[in-house]
Design a protein around this motif. Structure first.
Motif, PDB file in Angstrom:
ATOM      1  N   ARG A 122       0.841  -1.193   0.000  1.00  0.00           N
ATOM      2  CA  ARG A 122       0.000   0.000   0.000  1.00  0.00           C
ATOM      3  C   ARG A 122       0.873   1.238   0.000  1.00  0.00           C
ATOM      4  NH1 ARG A 122      -5.319  -0.912   3.438  1.00  0.00           N
ATOM      5  NH2 ARG A 122      -5.255   1.347   3.380  1.00  0.00           N
ATOM      6  N   GLY A 123       0.370   2.280  -0.605  1.00  0.00           N
ATOM      7  CA  GLY A 123       1.082   3.544  -0.633  1.00  0.00           C
ATOM      8  C   GLY A 123       0.209   4.639  -1.199  1.00  0.00           C
ATOM      9  N   ASN A 124       0.786   5.813  -1.338  1.00  0.00           N
ATOM     10  CA  ASN A 124       0.071   6.967  -1.880  1.00  0.00           C
ATOM     11  C   ASN A 124       0.736   7.423  -3.167  1.00  0.00           C
ATOM     12  OD1 ASN A 124      -0.309   7.061   1.197  1.00  0.00           O
ATOM     13  ND2 ASN A 124      -1.891   8.412   0.417  1.00  0.00           N
ATOM     14  N   ILE A 125      -0.084   7.932  -4.087  1.00  0.00           N
ATOM     15  CA  ILE A 125       0.459   8.521  -5.305  1.00  0.00           C
ATOM     16  C   ILE A 125       1.224   9.781  -4.888  1.00  0.00           C
ATOM     17  CG2 ILE A 125      -0.060   9.575  -7.534  1.00  0.00           C
ATOM     18  CD1 ILE A 125      -0.704   6.594  -7.459  1.00  0.00           C
ATOM     19  N   ALA A 126       2.525   9.788  -5.123  1.00  0.00           N
ATOM     20  CA  ALA A 126       3.371  10.927  -4.740  1.00  0.00           C
ATOM     21  C   ALA A 126       3.446  11.957  -5.868  1.00  0.00           C
ATOM     22  CB  ALA A 126       4.776  10.448  -4.378  1.00  0.00           C
TER      23      ALA A 126
ATOM     24  N   LEU B 257      -4.714   6.836  -2.110  1.00  0.00           N
ATOM     25  CA  LEU B 257      -4.208   5.612  -1.504  1.00  0.00           C
ATOM     26  C   LEU B 257      -4.423   4.477  -2.499  1.00  0.00           C
ATOM     27  CD1 LEU B 257      -3.046   4.166   0.985  1.00  0.00           C
ATOM     28  CD2 LEU B 257      -5.403   3.902   1.798  1.00  0.00           C
ATOM     29  N   VAL B 258      -3.372   3.707  -2.776  1.00  0.00           N
ATOM     30  CA  VAL B 258      -3.448   2.616  -3.746  1.00  0.00           C
ATOM     31  C   VAL B 258      -2.813   1.350  -3.173  1.00  0.00           C
ATOM     32  CG1 VAL B 258      -3.449   4.103  -5.786  1.00  0.00           C
ATOM     33  CG2 VAL B 258      -1.269   3.340  -4.841  1.00  0.00           C
ATOM     34  N   SER B 259      -3.204   0.210  -3.737  1.00  0.00           N
ATOM     35  CA  SER B 259      -2.501  -1.045  -3.477  1.00  0.00           C
ATOM     36  C   SER B 259      -1.775  -1.407  -4.761  1.00  0.00           C
ATOM     37  CB  SER B 259      -3.469  -2.149  -3.058  1.00  0.00           C
ATOM     38  OG  SER B 259      -4.308  -2.511  -4.120  1.00  0.00           O
ATOM     39  N   PHE B 260      -0.666  -2.148  -4.643  1.00  0.00           N
ATOM     40  CA  PHE B 260       0.128  -2.478  -5.824  1.00  0.00           C
ATOM     41  C   PHE B 260       1.066  -3.636  -5.516  1.00  0.00           C
ATOM     42  CE2 PHE B 260       2.382   0.623  -3.363  1.00  0.00           C
ATOM     43  CZ  PHE B 260       3.710   0.252  -3.414  1.00  0.00           C
ATOM     44  N   THR B 261       1.633  -4.208  -6.545  1.00  0.00           N
ATOM     45  CA  THR B 261       2.706  -5.191  -6.413  1.00  0.00           C
ATOM     46  C   THR B 261       3.942  -4.607  -7.089  1.00  0.00           C
ATOM     47  OG1 THR B 261       2.058  -6.328  -8.443  1.00  0.00           O
ATOM     48  CG2 THR B 261       1.131  -7.176  -6.390  1.00  0.00           C
ATOM     49  N   VAL B 262       5.104  -5.152  -6.794  1.00  0.00           N
ATOM     50  CA  VAL B 262       6.347  -4.665  -7.394  1.00  0.00           C
ATOM     51  C   VAL B 262       6.917  -5.749  -8.301  1.00  0.00           C
ATOM     52  CG1 VAL B 262       8.692  -3.836  -6.970  1.00  0.00           C
ATOM     53  CG2 VAL B 262       6.835  -3.140  -5.452  1.00  0.00           C
TER      54      VAL B 262
ATOM     55  N   ALA C 227      15.085  -0.554 -11.563  1.00  0.00           N
ATOM     56  CA  ALA C 227      14.667  -0.894 -10.192  1.00  0.00           C
ATOM     57  C   ALA C 227      13.277  -1.491 -10.257  1.00  0.00           C
ATOM     58  CB  ALA C 227      14.682   0.352  -9.321  1.00  0.00           C
ATOM     59  N   GLY C 228      12.704  -1.766  -9.103  1.00  0.00           N
ATOM     60  CA  GLY C 228      11.356  -2.303  -9.066  1.00  0.00           C
ATOM     61  C   GLY C 228      10.361  -1.312  -9.644  1.00  0.00           C
ATOM     62  N   GLN C 229       9.296  -1.856 -10.212  1.00  0.00           N
ATOM     63  CA  GLN C 229       8.268  -1.033 -10.827  1.00  0.00           C
ATOM     64  C   GLN C 229       6.911  -1.513 -10.329  1.00  0.00           C
ATOM     65  OE1 GLN C 229       8.709  -0.302 -15.047  1.00  0.00           O
ATOM     66  NE2 GLN C 229       6.553  -0.783 -15.322  1.00  0.00           N
ATOM     67  N   ALA C 230       6.044  -0.580  -9.981  1.00  0.00           N
ATOM     68  CA  ALA C 230       4.704  -0.931  -9.496  1.00  0.00           C
ATOM     69  C   ALA C 230       3.852  -1.477 -10.629  1.00  0.00           C
ATOM     70  CB  ALA C 230       4.032   0.298  -8.879  1.00  0.00           C
ATOM     71  N   SER C 231       3.083  -2.508 -10.315  1.00  0.00           N
ATOM     72  CA  SER C 231       2.128  -3.047 -11.268  1.00  0.00           C
ATOM     73  C   SER C 231       0.855  -3.405 -10.501  1.00  0.00           C
ATOM     74  CB  SER C 231       2.697  -4.266 -11.989  1.00  0.00           C
ATOM     75  OG  SER C 231       2.902  -5.318 -11.085  1.00  0.00           O
ATOM     76  N   ASP C 232      -0.192  -3.734 -11.217  1.00  0.00           N
ATOM     77  CA  ASP C 232      -1.482  -4.069 -10.608  1.00  0.00           C
ATOM     78  C   ASP C 232      -1.926  -2.991  -9.620  1.00  0.00           C
ATOM     79  OD1 ASP C 232      -1.534  -6.523 -12.010  1.00  0.00           O
ATOM     80  OD2 ASP C 232      -0.302  -7.432 -10.457  1.00  0.00           O
ATOM     81  N   VAL C 233      -1.744  -1.728 -10.009  1.00  0.00           N
ATOM     82  CA  VAL C 233      -2.108  -0.610  -9.134  1.00  0.00           C
ATOM     83  C   VAL C 233      -3.624  -0.486  -9.087  1.00  0.00           C
ATOM     84  CG1 VAL C 233      -1.887   1.861  -8.740  1.00  0.00           C
ATOM     85  CG2 VAL C 233       0.045   0.583  -9.670  1.00  0.00           C
ATOM     86  N   LYS C 234      -4.167  -0.469  -7.863  1.00  0.00           N
ATOM     87  CA  LYS C 234      -5.615  -0.361  -7.666  1.00  0.00           C
ATOM     88  C   LYS C 234      -5.896   0.763  -6.675  1.00  0.00           C
ATOM     89  CE  LYS C 234      -6.613  -5.151  -8.661  1.00  0.00           C
ATOM     90  NZ  LYS C 234      -5.428  -5.935  -8.630  1.00  0.00           N
ATOM     91  N   LEU C 235      -6.849   1.586  -7.018  1.00  0.00           N
ATOM     92  CA  LEU C 235      -7.250   2.716  -6.187  1.00  0.00           C
ATOM     93  C   LEU C 235      -7.991   2.209  -4.957  1.00  0.00           C
ATOM     94  CD1 LEU C 235      -7.463   5.807  -5.956  1.00  0.00           C
ATOM     95  CD2 LEU C 235      -9.615   5.626  -7.217  1.00  0.00           C
ATOM     96  N   ILE C 236      -7.558   2.625  -3.768  1.00  0.00           N
ATOM     97  CA  ILE C 236      -8.246   2.304  -2.519  1.00  0.00           C
ATOM     98  C   ILE C 236      -9.116   3.489  -2.117  1.00  0.00           C
ATOM     99  CG2 ILE C 236      -7.985   1.791  -0.066  1.00  0.00           C
ATOM    100  CD1 ILE C 236      -5.382   0.333  -0.790  1.00  0.00           C
ATOM    101  N   SER C 237      -8.551   4.686  -2.126  1.00  0.00           N
ATOM    102  CA  SER C 237      -9.335   5.897  -1.831  1.00  0.00           C
ATOM    103  C   SER C 237      -8.622   7.129  -2.365  1.00  0.00           C
ATOM    104  CB  SER C 237      -9.585   6.056  -0.346  1.00  0.00           C
ATOM    105  OG  SER C 237      -8.368   6.274   0.341  1.00  0.00           O
TER     106      SER C 237
END
Length: 69
Positions: free
Chosen positions: A4-8, A48-53, A59-69
């Motif tokens: 989990r993280g936030n769009i920066a 707020l999003v969920s994602f996998t790396v 370097a690592g890249q986010a994928s499967d990004v899904k909006l939580i709120s």
């Protein structure tokens, strides 16, 4: 594993952005070609999003990004 993280930062014009990873306190690169499903809003700073790396070119890249709120 879902993280989990936030769009920066995000720019739909240039097609990429960064997610601030809550667990490691680092920034993860992501492509903004994530198409929202019907009824969801576009990603924007602070969301707020969920994602996998996944492995990326440098370097690592986010994928499967899904909006939580």
């Amino acid at each position: 594993m879902n993280l989990r993280g936030n769009i920066a930062w995000i720019s739909l014009e240039v097609g990429y952005g960064y997610i601030s990873d809550d667990a490691s306190n680092t920034y993860i690169f992501h492509h903004s070609n994530i198409v929202p499903t019907k009824g969801t809003k576009m990603l924007s700073v602070g969301n707020l999003v969920s994602f996998t790396v996944q492995p990326g070119l440098k370097a690592g890249q986010a994928s499967d990004v899904k909006l939580i709120s």
